[in-house]
Design an enzyme around this catalytic site. Structure first.
Site, PDB file in Angstrom:
ATOM      1  N   GLU A  73      50.996 -60.114   8.783  1.00 38.36           N
ATOM      2  CA  GLU A  73      49.963 -59.757   9.759  1.00 38.36           C
ATOM      3  C   GLU A  73      49.072 -60.944  10.150  1.00 38.36           C
ATOM      4  OE1 GLU A  73      50.521 -57.180  11.178  1.00 38.36           O
ATOM      5  OE2 GLU A  73      50.613 -55.368   9.947  1.00 38.36           O
ATOM      6  N   TYR A 119      24.469 -46.210   7.084  1.00 35.21           N
ATOM      7  CA  TYR A 119      25.272 -47.357   6.644  1.00 35.21           C
ATOM      8  C   TYR A 119      26.544 -47.533   7.463  1.00 35.21           C
ATOM      9  CZ  TYR A 119      22.512 -49.658   3.222  1.00 35.21           C
ATOM     10  OH  TYR A 119      21.531 -50.428   2.652  1.00 35.21           O
TER      11      TYR A 119
END
Ligand SMILES: O=C(CO)COP(=O)(O)O
Ligand SMILES: [Zn+2]
Length: 210
Positions: A73, A119
Protein backbone atom coordinates in the site's frame (compact mmCIF):
# COMPACT_ATOMS: atom_id res chain seq x y z
CA UNK A 1 12.90 11.88 18.01
CA UNK A 2 15.72 9.91 16.37
CA UNK A 3 14.94 7.39 13.63
CA UNK A 4 15.77 4.58 16.09
CA UNK A 5 13.30 5.99 18.63
CA UNK A 6 10.60 6.18 15.94
CA UNK A 7 11.32 2.56 14.87
CA UNK A 8 10.99 1.43 18.50
CA UNK A 9 7.79 3.43 18.94
CA UNK A 10 6.36 1.87 15.75
CA UNK A 11 7.04 -1.61 17.13
CA UNK A 12 5.40 -0.73 20.49
CA UNK A 13 2.32 0.95 18.98
CA UNK A 14 1.86 -1.79 16.36
CA UNK A 15 1.88 -4.41 19.12
CA UNK A 16 -0.54 -2.37 21.20
CA UNK A 17 -3.00 -2.05 18.28
CA UNK A 18 -2.68 -5.76 17.50
CA UNK A 19 -3.11 -6.90 21.11
CA UNK A 20 -6.33 -4.93 21.42
CA UNK A 21 -7.76 -6.35 18.17
CA UNK A 22 -7.51 -3.23 16.01
CA UNK A 23 -5.65 -5.37 13.51
CA UNK A 24 -5.51 -9.13 12.93
CA UNK A 25 -3.19 -11.40 10.94
CA UNK A 26 -1.02 -9.30 8.62
CA UNK A 27 -3.73 -6.69 7.98
CA UNK A 28 -2.92 -3.01 8.07
CA UNK A 29 0.20 -0.94 7.54
CA UNK A 30 1.81 2.18 8.97
CA UNK A 31 4.13 4.84 7.53
CA UNK A 32 6.11 7.62 9.19
CA UNK A 33 7.71 10.63 7.51
CA UNK A 34 11.43 11.17 8.28
CA UNK A 35 13.69 14.10 7.38
CA UNK A 36 15.29 11.94 4.64
CA UNK A 37 12.38 9.74 3.53
CA UNK A 38 9.85 7.39 5.09
CA UNK A 39 9.56 4.31 7.29
CA UNK A 40 6.92 1.75 6.33
CA UNK A 41 5.81 -1.56 7.76
CA UNK A 42 6.96 -4.47 5.57
CA UNK A 43 4.44 -6.28 3.36
CA UNK A 44 2.80 -9.33 4.96
CA UNK A 45 4.12 -8.38 8.40
CA UNK A 46 1.91 -8.50 11.47
CA UNK A 47 1.59 -5.24 13.38
CA UNK A 48 1.80 -7.48 16.45
CA UNK A 49 5.39 -8.60 15.87
CA UNK A 50 7.32 -5.94 13.93
CA UNK A 51 11.12 -5.99 14.09
CA UNK A 52 12.57 -2.47 14.42
CA UNK A 53 15.65 -3.34 12.33
CA UNK A 54 13.61 -4.83 9.46
CA UNK A 55 11.08 -2.00 9.04
CA UNK A 56 11.24 -0.79 5.41
CA UNK A 57 13.00 2.45 4.67
CA UNK A 58 12.16 4.51 1.58
CA UNK A 59 14.00 7.60 0.38
CA UNK A 60 12.34 10.96 -0.24
CA UNK A 61 11.28 9.72 -3.74
CA UNK A 62 9.67 6.62 -2.20
CA UNK A 63 12.38 4.24 -3.47
CA UNK A 64 13.02 1.21 -1.25
CA UNK A 65 16.47 1.71 0.28
CA UNK A 66 16.54 -0.51 3.38
CA UNK A 67 14.86 -3.19 5.47
CA UNK A 68 12.29 -5.70 4.20
CA UNK A 69 10.07 -5.15 1.13
CA UNK A 70 7.55 -2.38 1.98
CA UNK A 71 3.78 -2.73 2.24
CA UNK A 72 1.93 -3.13 -1.05
CA UNK A 73 0.00 0.00 0.00
CA UNK A 74 2.91 2.39 -0.62
CA UNK A 75 0.63 4.25 -3.11
CA UNK A 76 -1.98 4.76 -0.41
CA UNK A 77 0.50 6.23 2.06
CA UNK A 78 2.19 8.34 -0.62
CA UNK A 79 -1.19 9.75 -1.68
CA UNK A 80 -2.02 10.87 1.86
CA UNK A 81 1.42 12.13 2.88
CA UNK A 82 1.82 14.12 -0.35
CA UNK A 83 -1.64 15.67 0.01
CA UNK A 84 -1.04 16.62 3.67
CA UNK A 85 2.39 18.18 4.22
CA UNK A 86 1.62 18.66 7.94
CA UNK A 87 1.02 14.92 8.41
CA UNK A 88 3.91 12.93 9.86
CA UNK A 89 2.35 9.46 9.84
CA UNK A 90 -0.43 7.35 8.32
CA UNK A 91 -2.15 4.33 9.88
CA UNK A 92 -4.22 1.95 7.75
CA UNK A 93 -6.24 -0.74 9.56
CA UNK A 94 -9.04 -3.20 8.84
CA UNK A 95 -10.60 -2.49 12.26
CA UNK A 96 -14.05 -4.07 12.29
CA UNK A 97 -16.47 -1.21 12.95
CA UNK A 98 -14.81 1.41 10.76
CA UNK A 99 -14.65 -1.19 7.99
CA UNK A 100 -18.35 -1.96 8.53
CA UNK A 101 -19.18 1.72 8.01
CA UNK A 102 -17.06 1.57 4.84
CA UNK A 103 -19.31 -1.26 3.61
CA UNK A 104 -22.54 0.62 4.42
CA UNK A 105 -21.63 4.10 3.18
CA UNK A 106 -21.86 5.12 -0.45
CA UNK A 107 -18.53 5.89 -2.15
CA UNK A 108 -18.36 9.66 -2.43
CA UNK A 109 -20.12 10.23 0.88
CA UNK A 110 -18.04 12.46 3.11
CA UNK A 111 -19.51 12.18 6.63
CA UNK A 112 -20.63 8.58 7.18
CA UNK A 113 -20.19 8.85 10.97
CA UNK A 114 -22.22 11.54 12.75
CA UNK A 115 -20.57 13.89 15.27
CA UNK A 116 -21.68 12.06 18.42
CA UNK A 117 -18.73 12.81 20.71
CA UNK A 118 -16.12 15.58 21.01
CA UNK A 119 -13.04 13.37 20.59
CA UNK A 120 -14.26 12.10 17.22
CA UNK A 121 -14.57 15.71 16.02
CA UNK A 122 -11.23 16.71 17.61
CA UNK A 123 -9.22 13.79 16.22
CA UNK A 124 -10.93 13.11 12.87
CA UNK A 125 -12.64 16.41 12.03
CA UNK A 126 -15.77 17.23 10.10
CA UNK A 127 -15.15 15.03 7.08
CA UNK A 128 -14.43 11.35 6.53
CA UNK A 129 -14.61 10.78 2.75
CA UNK A 130 -15.42 7.31 1.43
CA UNK A 131 -13.10 6.40 -1.46
CA UNK A 132 -14.47 3.85 -4.01
CA UNK A 133 -13.25 0.25 -3.80
CA UNK A 134 -9.88 -0.68 -5.29
CA UNK A 135 -8.02 -3.97 -4.98
CA UNK A 136 -5.46 -3.76 -2.11
CA UNK A 137 -2.16 -2.46 -3.47
CA UNK A 138 -3.72 -1.16 -6.72
CA UNK A 139 -1.76 1.98 -7.67
CA UNK A 140 -4.87 3.21 -9.53
CA UNK A 141 -6.28 4.29 -6.16
CA UNK A 142 -3.68 7.02 -5.74
CA UNK A 143 -5.55 9.96 -7.41
CA UNK A 144 -8.83 9.21 -5.58
CA UNK A 145 -7.06 8.85 -2.22
CA UNK A 146 -5.02 12.01 -2.84
CA UNK A 147 -8.18 14.00 -3.64
CA UNK A 148 -9.92 12.73 -0.49
CA UNK A 149 -6.85 13.44 1.66
CA UNK A 150 -6.74 17.05 0.45
CA UNK A 151 -10.02 17.67 2.26
CA UNK A 152 -9.78 15.39 5.30
CA UNK A 153 -7.34 13.96 7.83
CA UNK A 154 -8.90 10.50 7.58
CA UNK A 155 -10.81 8.52 4.97
CA UNK A 156 -12.48 5.15 4.53
CA UNK A 157 -11.60 2.80 1.68
CA UNK A 158 -14.96 1.32 0.65
CA UNK A 159 -15.25 -2.37 1.64
CA UNK A 160 -11.67 -2.33 2.95
CA UNK A 161 -10.82 -0.14 5.93
CA UNK A 162 -9.82 3.20 7.45
CA UNK A 163 -6.77 5.35 6.59
CA UNK A 164 -5.87 7.97 9.20
CA UNK A 165 -3.13 10.60 9.20
CA UNK A 166 -1.72 12.50 12.16
CA UNK A 167 0.91 15.09 12.90
CA UNK A 168 2.96 12.38 14.64
CA UNK A 169 2.78 8.59 14.74
CA UNK A 170 1.19 8.79 18.19
CA UNK A 171 -1.45 11.25 16.90
CA UNK A 172 -2.27 8.98 13.95
CA UNK A 173 -2.62 5.94 16.24
CA UNK A 174 -4.82 7.82 18.73
CA UNK A 175 -7.01 9.09 15.88
CA UNK A 176 -7.32 5.55 14.44
CA UNK A 177 -8.48 4.27 17.81
CA UNK A 178 -10.95 7.13 18.18
CA UNK A 179 -12.29 6.46 14.67
CA UNK A 180 -12.82 2.76 15.40
CA UNK A 181 -14.63 3.47 18.69
CA UNK A 182 -16.76 6.18 17.04
CA UNK A 183 -17.72 3.77 14.26
CA UNK A 184 -18.69 1.22 16.91
CA UNK A 185 -20.79 3.81 18.71
CA UNK A 186 -22.47 4.89 15.47
CA UNK A 187 -23.42 1.27 14.69
CA UNK A 188 -24.60 0.67 18.27
CA UNK A 189 -26.88 3.70 18.02
CA UNK A 190 -28.09 3.14 14.44
CA UNK A 191 -31.85 3.62 14.24
CA UNK A 192 -32.02 5.13 17.75
CA UNK A 193 -32.76 8.79 18.41
CA UNK A 194 -29.20 9.56 19.54
CA UNK A 195 -28.44 13.23 20.18
CA UNK A 196 -25.67 14.53 17.90
CA UNK A 197 -23.40 17.47 18.63
CA UNK A 198 -24.86 20.62 17.12
CA UNK A 199 -23.08 22.49 14.30
CA UNK A 200 -22.20 25.21 16.86
CA UNK A 201 -20.68 22.62 19.22
CA UNK A 202 -18.68 21.13 16.33
CA UNK A 203 -17.44 24.60 15.29
CA UNK A 204 -16.45 25.33 18.89
CA UNK A 205 -14.39 22.10 19.09
CA UNK A 206 -12.68 22.75 15.78
CA UNK A 207 -11.78 26.33 16.64
CA UNK A 208 -10.56 25.34 20.11
CA UNK A 209 -8.71 22.09 19.27
CA UNK A 210 -8.61 21.87 15.45
O1 LIG B 1 -3.80 -4.03 4.74
C1 LIG B 1 -3.12 -4.51 3.83
C2 LIG B 1 -3.51 -4.34 2.42
O2 LIG B 1 -4.49 -3.38 2.30
C3 LIG B 1 -1.87 -5.28 4.16
O3 LIG B 1 -0.96 -5.21 3.09
P1 LIG B 1 0.60 -5.28 3.36
O4 LIG B 1 0.85 -6.55 4.16
O5 LIG B 1 1.27 -5.32 2.01
O6 LIG B 1 0.96 -4.06 4.18
ZN1 LIG C 1 -5.73 -3.05 3.93
Amino acid sequence: MTEQEIRDQLVRLGASLFQRGYSVGSAGNISVRLPDGFLMTPTNSSLGSLDAARISKLDAEWRHVGGDKPSKEVFLHRAVLSARPEAGAVVHLHSTHATAIGCLAAPGEDAPIPPLTPYFVMRIGRRLPVVPYYRPGDGAMEPAVHAAALEARALLLANHGPVVSGKTLLDAVYASEELEESARLALLLRGMPARELTPAQVDDLLTTFG
